[in-house]
Design an enzyme around this catalytic site. Sequence first.
Site, mmCIF file in Angstrom:
data_model
loop_
_atom_site.group_PDB
_atom_site.id
_atom_site.type_symbol
_atom_site.label_atom_id
_atom_site.label_comp_id
_atom_site.label_asym_id
_atom_site.label_seq_id
_atom_site.Cartn_x
_atom_site.Cartn_y
_atom_site.Cartn_z
ATOM 1 C CG HIS A 1 26.606 -63.309 13.812
ATOM 2 N ND1 HIS A 1 26.199 -63.196 15.116
ATOM 3 C CD2 HIS A 1 25.741 -62.582 13.063
ATOM 4 C CE1 HIS A 1 25.107 -62.445 15.165
ATOM 5 N NE2 HIS A 1 24.808 -62.062 13.936
ATOM 6 C CB CYS B 1 32.445 -52.057 3.296
ATOM 7 S SG CYS B 1 31.681 -53.262 2.205
HETATM 8 C C1 PEP Z 1 31.776 -58.634 3.480
HETATM 9 O O1 PEP Z 1 31.411 -59.739 3.084
HETATM 10 O O2 PEP Z 1 32.953 -58.237 3.465
HETATM 11 C C2 PEP Z 1 30.795 -57.694 4.054
HETATM 12 C C3 PEP Z 1 31.149 -56.482 4.399
HETATM 13 O O3 PEP Z 1 29.537 -58.160 4.240
HETATM 14 P P1 PEP Z 1 29.102 -59.103 5.470
HETATM 15 O O4 PEP Z 1 30.212 -59.106 6.451
HETATM 16 O O5 PEP Z 1 27.856 -58.492 6.006
HETATM 17 O O6 PEP Z 1 28.857 -60.411 4.788
#
Ligand code: PEP
Length: 862
Positions: free
Chosen positions: A423, A799
Amino acid sequence: MQKKAPFTIVTKTAALSGAAHGQRAKCIQRLIRLDMPVPHTVALGFDVVHKIANGTAFDLTELLAGFGADPLVSVRPSPEYQEWGGPSTVLDVGMNDALLVSLSEAIGSEAARSIYLRFIVSFAVDVARLDPELFDDVDNSREGLLSALDIYQEEMDEPFPQDPAEQLATVLRSMARAWEGPSARLLRQSRGAPVDAGLGLVVQRMALGLGAPESGSGVIQFVSSETGHPQITGRYLSQSQGREALAKPAQALYLERDTRGLSLEEVCPEGFAELQALSDILRTGLREEMQIEFALDAGKLSVLDAVKVPRAPRAAVRIAVSLAESGVITKEDALLRIEPRALPELLHRQVDMAAPRDVIARGMAASPGAATGVLVFSAAAAQAAAAQDTPCILVRPETAPEDIRGMHAAAAVMTQKGGMTSHAAVIARGLGKPCIVGTSGAAIDVKAKQMTLPGGRVFAAGDTVTLDGTAGECLAGEVPLIEPSLDGSFRTLMAWADQARDIGIRVNADTPADAEVARRFDADGIGLCRTEHMFFDEDRLTVMHEMIFAETAEARAAALERLLPMQRADFGSLFEIMRGKPVCIRLFDPPLHEFLPTSREGVFGLAEALDLSVSTVSQRIEALSEYNPMLGMRGVRLGIAMPEIYDMQARAIFEATLDASLRGAIITPEIMLPLVSARREVELIKSNIDAVAAAVRTERGVRFNYRLGVMVETPRAALKAGEIAEITDFLSFGTNDLTQMTYGLSRDDAGRFMGSYVQQGVFSEDPFHTLDADGVGELLNIAADRGRATRSDLTLSICGEHGGDPDSIDFCRKARFTYVSCSPFRVPVARMAAAHLALTDVPMEKKPRRFNILGRVLRSGS
Ligand code: PEP
Ligand code: MG
């Protein structure tokens, strides 16, 4: 028996190559080809130097004969690339008692003595490996010289060698062996050299830089190493500054002006003008800004050597753009001279390289840049410090969504736990704030508001530290920082990168502030808007809590009704800032409990705000807690269990779209579903969203379209991409979660052992940082193939945090993805990396050799 030394006299036409004789030898040949006044020079190739290191003795008579009856030469290292280093240069080889006498007649005994003394000390220290301190008390007097010779004899049990051939053989052997030693090998390997990298040596007639009217020696460059702007920099040691200084040249360095306050231009205008003209010739002839090493002998100029001007990243950009703009190199060459990974140094403040570093904690360099501030140990303390305009560094065991406002308020963040996609790391990169995660050494005690280093040193709240997110280190105290620079050259270069690249670069932007950064960095659109980050503002959090605590669907819908205008405004400003560029909005993803307080005070506060009993609040929190929330009720699962949330978000998106279209922006919003693992999930949500779209169309009387996509972030979604693609317009790989689930490796805990895993070769790289092309990549390829098989116009992208990593972009480009999406501050790196990949992706046989700003090979070929 001694063999005849195989050597090459450096002439315009001599058969010399950088791969056999090294960069310096080749560069000197280029100087000669450009008719520079270079003294007689001889090159020894890698193979010969290797044999010398292994004990082969060569007869150097013929080599030395080229330097006249009384040879006086320098020996310099010539590795294949300048950056690979090499042993120190040895000057004045050939100096001896006899030459002292003849030189004394020509240039005076003091000058001659200083040359001899300099050679004795350098030979003793660099070649015979005696301690330099032995010669500390030796001066340039006659007695001093004799004492230096005595010290040598005493230490070595033999007199100082007088035969130039013997001196040269010893120097060559010592330099050759130094190159083959383990520490030199490790150092150059760390700079990208292969294990068997060779060393060439260059033997050159010494230009003494002695005699009237003006004599001396120095180096000069006509652009600044810091900025790349025109600026005369260098050092020049005039003979008239005294022999003492000449004997210890390092102590006599100065910029532009000598110790008398005179510049080279003033003491020798002709020599200076000649150097300026030669620099122009070198700029066009060698297609580089060069630093020239020169000597003036009674006003006559010699060019001894030239190397690329050393340069900081911002100077590298300015120099490359200026060379291209003046037609010396192509735009493509300019692009290829800038290493994408060097760009973050331009975008963020950095710790001054020359500053002393008192490292108090080390961790993963999760987000680049540097900041100084006082230590705080809670998000609330960070906000309090920000309210008083006091920069602070937020230190936490780890961060959770409730820390986001504290992270906004802090200048930088450090966490004890976590890896590259934890995070703290993801949010800090998005905010462009320096961040270190997974720190070892410092024990953080949040309650006591202090951290304790292994040696017992304690740093408490309020103490000043500097966090270097680029190096992954926390430093004690305030350390000098260098400001970032995004000048015209940077923008020009980035525009060229966009012309060259063939994969889209979008941005992960959750807030209007992120979107502003994204537009400043010219992203092609928003590839991921994590909508949950919009709910952490004070006013929204309260409504969120009402929604979470609602007992019935109606009560939930009422709370969501209050969130609707806020969300509509959020999306409206994203559409406005992105001015018609695509915006992909991911519906709510995290488990609901992330919005609930964890502390006792927080629970009391919430009970008060909601007018509920503490026990009701505690029970609800308890009811929402899960054994494994990352695999629990989150993402699309929440959307199916509580459809009102996604309905509200879809309505907010559509209404914002229509509002934006009234202002002239034609937008086809993209809606993305997180954590999908089955086609049926998509069907259920799709029919809900279609119904919302139909209702909005009817209410507003306006037609609009939207695109629906799925985040592929569970292995099952990747395997089932064929059937999922039948009902979606695009698939975006959430490689953070997909890596976590493919490895069965928590992205928040990986930092604890990632270092040792990479060190021991279990993983070649941190898979949360560079896409695991073998495993996770195979899933991506399977999903891409199966998805395309059912839908040939399927848009594919990633992403996850990998979107900003050049190696991962390479993978996505090869897999023919439409775009990658990354944190705002990584957009320039991604644009440049994509340009490099497009420019270097030509058939092997057509590839010329290319070098980056450090001179490393970017691509090899014929
Ligand atoms: C992922 O899991 O790669 C993503 C982009 O979502 P998050 O990082 O918000 O879980
Ligand atoms: Mg995810």
